[in-house]
Design a protein around this motif. Sequence first.
Motif, PDB file in Angstrom:
ATOM      1  N   ILE A  24      42.225  11.690  17.280  1.00  0.00           N
ATOM      2  CA  ILE A  24      41.851  12.575  18.390  1.00  0.00           C
ATOM      3  C   ILE A  24      41.226  11.767  19.527  1.00  0.00           C
ATOM      4  CG2 ILE A  24      40.272  14.449  19.072  1.00  0.00           C
ATOM      5  CD1 ILE A  24      40.724  15.683  16.319  1.00  0.00           C
ATOM      6  N   GLU A  25      40.365  10.823  19.160  1.00  0.00           N
ATOM      7  CA  GLU A  25      39.658  10.047  20.186  1.00  0.00           C
ATOM      8  C   GLU A  25      40.570   9.088  20.936  1.00  0.00           C
ATOM      9  OE1 GLU A  25      36.624  10.404  21.286  1.00  0.00           O
ATOM     10  OE2 GLU A  25      36.376  12.034  19.857  1.00  0.00           O
ATOM     11  N   SER A  26      41.570   8.552  20.231  1.00  0.00           N
ATOM     12  CA  SER A  26      42.289   7.428  20.833  1.00  0.00           C
ATOM     13  C   SER A  26      43.733   7.696  21.231  1.00  0.00           C
ATOM     14  CB  SER A  26      42.268   6.236  19.871  1.00  0.00           C
ATOM     15  OG  SER A  26      42.966   6.581  18.687  1.00  0.00           O
ATOM     16  N   ASN A  27      44.364   8.732  20.690  1.00  0.00           N
ATOM     17  CA  ASN A  27      45.812   8.805  20.938  1.00  0.00           C
ATOM     18  C   ASN A  27      46.199   9.591  22.190  1.00  0.00           C
ATOM     19  OD1 ASN A  27      45.704  11.478  20.283  1.00  0.00           O
ATOM     20  ND2 ASN A  27      46.929  11.353  18.425  1.00  0.00           N
ATOM     21  N   TRP A  28      45.221   9.865  23.065  1.00  0.00           N
ATOM     22  CA  TRP A  28      45.532  10.559  24.310  1.00  0.00           C
ATOM     23  C   TRP A  28      46.127   9.612  25.349  1.00  0.00           C
ATOM     24  CZ3 TRP A  28      42.696   8.766  28.506  1.00  0.00           C
ATOM     25  CH2 TRP A  28      41.576   8.010  28.192  1.00  0.00           C
TER      26      TRP A  28
ATOM     27  N   GLN B  83      39.848  22.053  36.406  1.00  0.00           N
ATOM     28  CA  GLN B  83      39.969  23.510  36.305  1.00  0.00           C
ATOM     29  C   GLN B  83      41.406  23.978  36.041  1.00  0.00           C
ATOM     30  OE1 GLN B  83      37.305  25.532  36.217  1.00  0.00           O
ATOM     31  NE2 GLN B  83      38.664  27.235  35.707  1.00  0.00           N
ATOM     32  N   LEU B  84      42.367  23.417  36.777  1.00  0.00           N
ATOM     33  CA  LEU B  84      43.748  23.868  36.564  1.00  0.00           C
ATOM     34  C   LEU B  84      44.232  23.483  35.162  1.00  0.00           C
ATOM     35  CD1 LEU B  84      45.419  23.280  40.062  1.00  0.00           C
ATOM     36  CD2 LEU B  84      44.371  25.339  39.138  1.00  0.00           C
ATOM     37  N   HIS B  85      43.685  22.390  34.652  1.00  0.00           N
ATOM     38  CA  HIS B  85      43.999  22.005  33.265  1.00  0.00           C
ATOM     39  C   HIS B  85      43.464  23.063  32.297  1.00  0.00           C
ATOM     40  CE1 HIS B  85      44.082  19.771  29.527  1.00  0.00           C
ATOM     41  NE2 HIS B  85      42.778  19.901  29.430  1.00  0.00           N
ATOM     42  N   TRP B  86      42.196  23.504  32.511  1.00  0.00           N
ATOM     43  CA  TRP B  86      41.627  24.564  31.649  1.00  0.00           C
ATOM     44  C   TRP B  86      42.471  25.840  31.758  1.00  0.00           C
ATOM     45  CZ3 TRP B  86      38.937  21.599  29.026  1.00  0.00           C
ATOM     46  CH2 TRP B  86      37.840  20.866  29.462  1.00  0.00           C
ATOM     47  N   GLU B  87      42.834  26.156  33.024  1.00  0.00           N
ATOM     48  CA  GLU B  87      43.602  27.400  33.237  1.00  0.00           C
ATOM     49  C   GLU B  87      44.918  27.327  32.471  1.00  0.00           C
ATOM     50  OE1 GLU B  87      42.105  29.754  34.497  1.00  0.00           O
ATOM     51  OE2 GLU B  87      40.802  29.120  36.134  1.00  0.00           O
ATOM     52  N   LYS B  88      45.503  26.127  32.455  1.00  0.00           N
ATOM     53  CA  LYS B  88      46.752  25.937  31.723  1.00  0.00           C
ATOM     54  C   LYS B  88      46.518  26.165  30.234  1.00  0.00           C
ATOM     55  CE  LYS B  88      48.525  21.743  31.436  1.00  0.00           C
ATOM     56  NZ  LYS B  88      49.211  20.513  31.772  1.00  0.00           N
ATOM     57  N   GLU B  89      45.415  25.599  29.719  1.00  0.00           N
ATOM     58  CA  GLU B  89      45.102  25.744  28.295  1.00  0.00           C
ATOM     59  C   GLU B  89      44.843  27.206  27.929  1.00  0.00           C
ATOM     60  OE1 GLU B  89      44.637  23.278  25.658  1.00  0.00           O
ATOM     61  OE2 GLU B  89      45.914  22.196  27.046  1.00  0.00           O
ATOM     62  N   ASN B  90      44.228  27.944  28.879  1.00  0.00           N
ATOM     63  CA  ASN B  90      43.907  29.350  28.608  1.00  0.00           C
ATOM     64  C   ASN B  90      45.069  30.291  28.910  1.00  0.00           C
ATOM     65  OD1 ASN B  90      41.332  28.798  27.761  1.00  0.00           O
ATOM     66  ND2 ASN B  90      40.472  28.952  29.811  1.00  0.00           N
ATOM     67  N   GLY B  91      46.136  29.754  29.489  1.00  0.00           N
ATOM     68  CA  GLY B  91      47.298  30.580  29.793  1.00  0.00           C
ATOM     69  C   GLY B  91      47.234  31.295  31.127  1.00  0.00           C
ATOM     70  N   ASN B  92      46.237  30.957  31.965  1.00  0.00           N
ATOM     71  CA  ASN B  92      46.109  31.623  33.271  1.00  0.00           C
ATOM     72  C   ASN B  92      46.922  30.957  34.373  1.00  0.00           C
ATOM     73  OD1 ASN B  92      44.339  33.551  32.355  1.00  0.00           O
ATOM     74  ND2 ASN B  92      42.524  32.340  32.846  1.00  0.00           N
ATOM     75  N   ARG B 172      45.338  16.111  27.534  1.00  0.00           N
ATOM     76  CA  ARG B 172      43.983  15.758  27.120  1.00  0.00           C
ATOM     77  C   ARG B 172      43.389  14.650  27.993  1.00  0.00           C
ATOM     78  NH1 ARG B 172      43.787  13.819  21.534  1.00  0.00           N
ATOM     79  NH2 ARG B 172      45.979  13.391  21.783  1.00  0.00           N
ATOM     80  N   GLU B 173      44.260  13.965  28.762  1.00  0.00           N
ATOM     81  CA  GLU B 173      43.743  12.886  29.611  1.00  0.00           C
ATOM     82  C   GLU B 173      42.746  13.419  30.626  1.00  0.00           C
ATOM     83  OE1 GLU B 173      46.926  13.701  29.121  1.00  0.00           O
ATOM     84  OE2 GLU B 173      48.284  12.044  29.524  1.00  0.00           O
ATOM     85  N   ALA B 174      42.941  14.703  31.033  1.00  0.00           N
ATOM     86  CA  ALA B 174      42.066  15.294  32.054  1.00  0.00           C
ATOM     87  C   ALA B 174      40.606  15.213  31.615  1.00  0.00           C
ATOM     88  CB  ALA B 174      42.463  16.749  32.289  1.00  0.00           C
ATOM     89  N   TRP B 175      40.368  15.553  30.366  1.00  0.00           N
ATOM     90  CA  TRP B 175      39.005  15.520  29.810  1.00  0.00           C
ATOM     91  C   TRP B 175      38.423  14.107  29.904  1.00  0.00           C
ATOM     92  CZ3 TRP B 175      35.847  19.142  27.265  1.00  0.00           C
ATOM     93  CH2 TRP B 175      34.840  18.622  26.476  1.00  0.00           C
ATOM     94  N   ARG B 269      55.715  21.790  32.589  1.00  0.00           N
ATOM     95  CA  ARG B 269      54.367  21.532  32.085  1.00  0.00           C
ATOM     96  C   ARG B 269      53.378  22.661  32.384  1.00  0.00           C
ATOM     97  NH1 ARG B 269      52.535  15.342  32.584  1.00  0.00           N
ATOM     98  NH2 ARG B 269      54.538  14.323  32.580  1.00  0.00           N
ATOM     99  N   LEU B 270      53.809  23.649  33.164  1.00  0.00           N
ATOM    100  CA  LEU B 270      52.851  24.670  33.602  1.00  0.00           C
ATOM    101  C   LEU B 270      52.333  25.532  32.458  1.00  0.00           C
ATOM    102  CD1 LEU B 270      54.356  25.886  36.983  1.00  0.00           C
ATOM    103  CD2 LEU B 270      52.280  24.589  36.629  1.00  0.00           C
ATOM    104  N   THR B 271      53.124  25.668  31.423  1.00  0.00           N
ATOM    105  CA  THR B 271      52.706  26.553  30.335  1.00  0.00           C
ATOM    106  C   THR B 271      52.476  25.802  29.018  1.00  0.00           C
ATOM    107  OG1 THR B 271      55.048  27.010  29.978  1.00  0.00           O
ATOM    108  CG2 THR B 271      53.817  28.646  31.237  1.00  0.00           C
ATOM    109  N   VAL B 272      52.538  24.452  29.093  1.00  0.00           N
ATOM    110  CA  VAL B 272      52.319  23.667  27.865  1.00  0.00           C
ATOM    111  C   VAL B 272      50.842  23.697  27.504  1.00  0.00           C
ATOM    112  CG1 VAL B 272      52.475  21.375  26.829  1.00  0.00           C
ATOM    113  CG2 VAL B 272      54.232  22.137  28.398  1.00  0.00           C
ATOM    114  N   ARG B 273      50.540  24.016  26.254  1.00  0.00           N
ATOM    115  CA  ARG B 273      49.140  24.069  25.828  1.00  0.00           C
ATOM    116  C   ARG B 273      48.904  23.097  24.667  1.00  0.00           C
ATOM    117  NH1 ARG B 273      47.983  30.378  25.158  1.00  0.00           N
ATOM    118  NH2 ARG B 273      45.905  29.641  24.693  1.00  0.00           N
ATOM    119  N   GLY B 274      47.642  22.703  24.499  1.00  0.00           N
ATOM    120  CA  GLY B 274      47.268  21.802  23.400  1.00  0.00           C
ATOM    121  C   GLY B 274      47.953  20.448  23.495  1.00  0.00           C
ATOM    122  N   GLN B 275      48.199  19.991  24.733  1.00  0.00           N
ATOM    123  CA  GLN B 275      48.946  18.749  24.962  1.00  0.00           C
ATOM    124  C   GLN B 275      48.112  17.528  24.590  1.00  0.00           C
ATOM    125  OE1 GLN B 275      50.057  18.602  29.008  1.00  0.00           O
ATOM    126  NE2 GLN B 275      51.641  17.094  28.734  1.00  0.00           N
TER     127      GLN B 275
END
Lengths: 286, 275
Positions: A24-28, B83-92, B172-175, B269-275
């Motif tokens: 989880i930490e590294s494969n992004w 924010q747009l990344h969160w919105e994507k994850e939440n389906g908004n 997940r790169e956004a985070w 990519r607009l509706t992809v979640r848990g990427q």
Amino acid sequence: MATNQRAVENLRSLRMAAWLGWQIESNWTDPFLFAIYSVIKPIAGALILVFMYMVVAKGGLSNPLFPMIFVGNAFYIYVAMVLMGVSFAVVDDRERYGMLKYMYTAPLNIYFYLLGRGGAKTLIATVSVLITLAFGALLFNLPIDIASIDWLLLVTGLVLGLLSLAFLGIFLGGVALITARHGQFTGEAVAGALYMLCGAVFPIDVLPGLLQAISYILPLTYWIETMRRALLGSGSSQILSQLSNLELVGVLGAFSVGVVILSVLFFRWAEHRAKEKGLIDMQTNY
Amino acid sequence: MIFRKRVELFLRTVIGRAYPRLIGLQRERSWLIFDTLLPLLQMSAFVFVYRAMQAPPEYTGFVVLGGAMTAYWLNVLWSMATQLHWEKENGNLALFIMAPTSRMAILLGMALGGIVATSFRAAAVVLVGIFIFGAHFSAERIPELIGIFLLTLIALYGMGMLFSSLFLLYGREAWHMSLLLQEPIYLLSGFYFPVRSLGYWTAMGASIVPITLGLDAMRQLLFPRMMQQIKFLDVRIELLVLAVLGLVFLFLAQRSLSYMERLACQEGRLTVRGQ
């Protein structure tokens, strides 16, 4: 269940969770970018203090306070990483991946699972601490001499400190189990409070009376002081200087055992309450 | 659609998107405590660092101002850029794209709501700095100070709007990108020390982040005697650069949003979640 079988199961929980945490930490991203990411953050954090110091000292770094600040800040990297690594696993698994309920139905030990999830961050933190210390020694002439390091004190203190942090993470994991939207914030708030209260970047002697009193009951205060003594030969606090190395480790050990007991008891209670209230698979969209 | 209707829709969208940010303060008051507490804790630690170094009292004010601006930077990173990344994850996100309104109005609403909500936190940090740590500020050039502060926010949130479109393609790169932009920017923008001490050219490079110039200019106005020796640029130059940065970021945000939206549509990519 036989003790031997339980030990095998616990070790398996720990190993699998650590591997999952690492993924989880590294494969992004690719390994190169991940390495840069892991190095830049701690060095930037250390440099903030270096520049603060240089501005006041007009460029000089010879004051004995500087190595104390640098070493304390380097070891503080563990605090946020281990604490958040263990406690945030609850929020992450429940809210983001929706996997926490499966962990509870799987044949694993949840304590070892959470500690394993924190293991990956502990490994990353260890690399960051080593890089930060090496950076300080090479660029800012930190008086760290490999030959004069008190290795026994370093290893004992490190193990006890990490034990405290990991179980403090378990405690916060318990908080996350029974709260809806604060799992992440509690970890950050506690890590931030500890940054100020355990004297990571200044001697606790400068804290006002009440805050100083709080810092005395925190194991991390004694841990950071132990790390300074092991690496630099002396600590930063006048008050704590009255304790010998053995006494310091003794106090740290006693507090660590206290944290372990308190955390396990609290997590057990929180877990029971979460099951009663149906919070294990709660989804709050945060 | 006639022009008047379009303006009306734009404004309604801005208000509609700003509303949840403000009402969120009421609904989840404990967040207000956490959001105020977090910048305060680090700020307090840095105040004690300067005290341990026996630094002049003005440095407490430096840290307090930096702590207040930290709240805005964190808001830009976590509530604009990602924010747009969160919105994507939440389906908004798909709903945003389908809505018959300007996406810039959505971003503007997010920015305005964020500015108002964050201002409460920043004010709390400054008040704690004044009443608990005894920070002193010069109050001689208040109108200029307000002007610089507002220009800094326009440029900063313009940058946040640009980031939010760039982060649109991230999973997940956004985070991690947002995490990466914390400590290094605190360092490069001189949140807790005068940016000039990084060296002229480093400070010049860091000026792409509007807080760098905004903080230096505000410090010059609030601590005129202290900053005489360690100022980076003249306040008027910093004011001008901030105005230019604001315009450039808003323009780039608009262009980038259209491009990234099209790219995200093409790549599904607009509706992809848990990427």
